[in-house]
Design a protein around this motif. Structure first.
Motif, PDB file in Angstrom:
ATOM      1  N   ALA A 263       0.842  -1.197   0.000  1.00 24.39           N
ATOM      2  CA  ALA A 263       0.000   0.000   0.000  1.00 24.39           C
ATOM      3  C   ALA A 263       0.870   1.238   0.000  1.00 24.39           C
ATOM      4  N   SER A 264       0.518   2.205  -0.830  1.00 24.20           N
ATOM      5  CA  SER A 264       1.294   3.435  -0.924  1.00 24.20           C
ATOM      6  C   SER A 264       0.379   4.646  -0.831  1.00 24.20           C
ATOM      7  N   GLY A 265       0.761   5.584   0.032  1.00 25.22           N
ATOM      8  CA  GLY A 265      -0.012   6.812   0.177  1.00 25.22           C
ATOM      9  C   GLY A 265      -0.537   6.988   1.584  1.00 25.22           C
ATOM     10  N   GLY A 266      -0.033   7.987   2.286  1.00 18.81           N
ATOM     11  CA  GLY A 266      -0.512   8.283   3.625  1.00 18.81           C
ATOM     12  C   GLY A 266       0.037   7.366   4.707  1.00 18.81           C
ATOM     13  N   ILE A 267       1.067   6.568   4.380  1.00 15.36           N
ATOM     14  CA  ILE A 267       1.657   5.661   5.365  1.00 15.36           C
ATOM     15  C   ILE A 267       2.768   6.396   6.101  1.00 15.36           C
ATOM     16  N   ALA A 268       2.653   6.489   7.434  1.00 13.74           N
ATOM     17  CA  ALA A 268       3.646   7.273   8.176  1.00 13.74           C
ATOM     18  C   ALA A 268       4.088   6.643   9.487  1.00 13.74           C
ATOM     19  N   ASP A 269       3.350   5.645   9.989  1.00 16.79           N
ATOM     20  CA  ASP A 269       3.720   5.070  11.277  1.00 16.79           C
ATOM     21  C   ASP A 269       3.132   3.661  11.400  1.00 16.79           C
ATOM     22  N   GLY A 270       3.277   3.084  12.597  1.00 17.57           N
ATOM     23  CA  GLY A 270       2.800   1.729  12.813  1.00 17.57           C
ATOM     24  C   GLY A 270       1.304   1.589  12.620  1.00 17.57           C
ATOM     25  N   ARG A 271       0.555   2.622  12.985  1.00 18.55           N
ATOM     26  CA  ARG A 271      -0.900   2.554  12.831  1.00 18.55           C
ATOM     27  C   ARG A 271      -1.298   2.423  11.367  1.00 18.55           C
ATOM     28  N   SER A 272      -0.680   3.229  10.507  1.00 17.05           N
ATOM     29  CA  SER A 272      -1.047   3.163   9.089  1.00 17.05           C
ATOM     30  C   SER A 272      -0.565   1.864   8.454  1.00 17.05           C
ATOM     31  N   ARG A 273       0.549   1.322   8.961  1.00 16.49           N
ATOM     32  CA  ARG A 273       1.012   0.030   8.443  1.00 16.49           C
ATOM     33  C   ARG A 273       0.018  -1.070   8.816  1.00 16.49           C
ATOM     34  N   VAL A 274      -0.415  -1.100  10.074  1.00 16.43           N
ATOM     35  CA  VAL A 274      -1.393  -2.102  10.508  1.00 16.43           C
ATOM     36  C   VAL A 274      -2.695  -1.967   9.716  1.00 16.43           C
ATOM     37  N   ALA A 275      -3.121  -0.726   9.473  1.00 20.18           N
ATOM     38  CA  ALA A 275      -4.341  -0.496   8.698  1.00 20.18           C
ATOM     39  C   ALA A 275      -4.196  -1.061   7.289  1.00 20.18           C
ATOM     40  N   ALA A 276      -3.036  -0.833   6.664  1.00 21.84           N
ATOM     41  CA  ALA A 276      -2.806  -1.343   5.306  1.00 21.84           C
ATOM     42  C   ALA A 276      -2.858  -2.869   5.288  1.00 21.84           C
ATOM     43  N   LEU A 277      -2.243  -3.502   6.287  1.00 19.63           N
ATOM     44  CA  LEU A 277      -2.260  -4.958   6.352  1.00 19.63           C
ATOM     45  C   LEU A 277      -3.685  -5.472   6.560  1.00 19.63           C
ATOM     46  N   ALA A 278      -4.450  -4.772   7.400  1.00 18.50           N
ATOM     47  CA  ALA A 278      -5.829  -5.174   7.652  1.00 18.50           C
ATOM     48  C   ALA A 278      -6.686  -5.074   6.390  1.00 18.50           C
ATOM     49  N   LEU A 279      -6.345  -4.144   5.501  1.00 17.67           N
ATOM     50  CA  LEU A 279      -7.108  -3.958   4.266  1.00 17.67           C
ATOM     51  C   LEU A 279      -6.647  -4.889   3.145  1.00 17.67           C
ATOM     52  N   GLY A 280      -5.652  -5.733   3.427  1.00 12.97           N
ATOM     53  CA  GLY A 280      -5.263  -6.757   2.466  1.00 12.97           C
ATOM     54  C   GLY A 280      -3.870  -6.644   1.896  1.00 12.97           C
ATOM     55  N   ALA A 281      -3.154  -5.543   2.185  1.00 11.92           N
ATOM     56  CA  ALA A 281      -1.794  -5.384   1.669  1.00 11.92           C
ATOM     57  C   ALA A 281      -0.833  -6.312   2.408  1.00 11.92           C
ATOM     58  N   ALA A 282       0.280  -6.649   1.769  1.00 10.39           N
ATOM     59  CA  ALA A 282       1.310  -7.478   2.385  1.00 10.39           C
ATOM     60  C   ALA A 282       2.468  -6.633   2.889  1.00 10.39           C
ATOM     61  N   GLY A 283       2.318  -5.317   2.807  1.00 11.45           N
ATOM     62  CA  GLY A 283       3.358  -4.404   3.250  1.00 11.45           C
ATOM     63  C   GLY A 283       2.996  -2.991   2.844  1.00 11.45           C
ATOM     64  N   VAL A 284       3.920  -2.064   3.107  1.00 15.48           N
ATOM     65  CA  VAL A 284       3.665  -0.665   2.773  1.00 15.48           C
ATOM     66  C   VAL A 284       4.835  -0.078   1.997  1.00 15.48           C
ATOM     67  N   ASN A 285       4.515   0.903   1.194  1.00 18.87           N
ATOM     68  CA  ASN A 285       5.510   1.694   0.475  1.00 18.87           C
ATOM     69  C   ASN A 285       5.466   3.084   1.097  1.00 18.87           C
ATOM     70  N   MET A 286       6.560   3.501   1.727  1.00 19.01           N
ATOM     71  CA  MET A 286       6.565   4.756   2.474  1.00 19.01           C
ATOM     72  C   MET A 286       7.605   5.699   1.888  1.00 19.01           C
ATOM     73  N   GLY A 287       7.153   6.880   1.485  1.00 17.16           N
ATOM     74  CA  GLY A 287       8.059   7.829   0.859  1.00 17.16           C
ATOM     75  C   GLY A 287       8.311   9.054   1.701  1.00 17.16           C
TER      76      GLY A 287
END
Length: 208
Positions: free
Chosen positions: A174-198
């Motif tokens: 998941a890419s976009g709006g990822i900034a901390d552990g909360r957003s990473r957990v949210a992305a995983l809960a929505l089906g992603a296998a990880g996050v892309n953080m810029g």
């Protein structure tokens, strides 16, 4: 934490650094990789394939962990020498390429022949399905929150990620709006296998 992305890329944490123009140099990529994520060198920030080869070598001097290279396929009249950039990536021993912009389809045979894992950035489910069909190993699903992408669908991740999970058989980050552990957990809960953080990585001492 083990996910399909950590297993595929050989990393400890399911975090991929975004390939940011004029930010993704060896120092930042190596720091992210040393911390257990996947650092990314931005390929076209290096003006020539020879300079990219030198940047890859610099990064290899700073980390023994996996790192990747971002290669953006731009709609230009005079295209960069992509085959030479791919050769530099291959010869530098890089095993992960994040592609963005136009479809990487014409370059997939060269990338796959080199044993390179390809993660293509997509802003819609239909583009993600096309990436899956042409042989990409994973996709980065970029919601409207994600900076620097050419998508025109204005679809936020809260809607886009579960739709991608319903349709794709390859893993996605998941890419976009990822900034901390909360957003990473949210992305995983929505089906992603990880996050892309810029953007978040710009606030580090290794970012220029």
């Amino acid at each position: 934490m083990k996910t399909a992305i950590t297993e595929m890329l050989g990393i400890e944490h399911p975090i991929v650094q975004g390939g940011m123009h004029y930010v993704g140099f060896a120092e930042l990529a190596a720091a992210v990789s040393n911390a257990g994520g996947l650092g990314i060198i931005t390929g076209l920030t290096q003006r020539t394939p020879e300079l990219l080869a030198k940047e890859i070598a610099r990064c290899r001097d700073m980390t023994d962990k996996p790192f990747g290279v971002n290669l953006t396929f731009l709609p230009t009249f005079t295209a960069p020498p992509y085959p030479e950039y791919i050769a530099a990536i291959k010869e530098g021993g890089v095993r992960v390429v994040e592609t963005a912009g136009r479809s990487p389809e014409q370059y997939m045979p060269a990338l796959k022949a080199a044993g390179i894992k390809v993660i293509h950035k997509c802003t819609s489910v239909r583009h993600s399905l096309k990436a899956q069909q042409i042989g990409c190993d994973a996709v980065s699903v970029d919601g409207f929150e994600c900076g620097g992408h050419p998508g025109e669908d204005d679809m936020p991740n809260m809607i886009l990620l579960p739709r991608a999970a319903d349709e794709l058989t390859i893993p996605f980050i998941a890419s976009g709006g990822i900034a901390d552990g909360r957003s990473r957990v949210a992305a995983l809960a929505l089906g992603a296998a990880g996050v892309n953080m810029g953007t978040r990585f710009i606030a580090t001492k290794e970012a220029p």
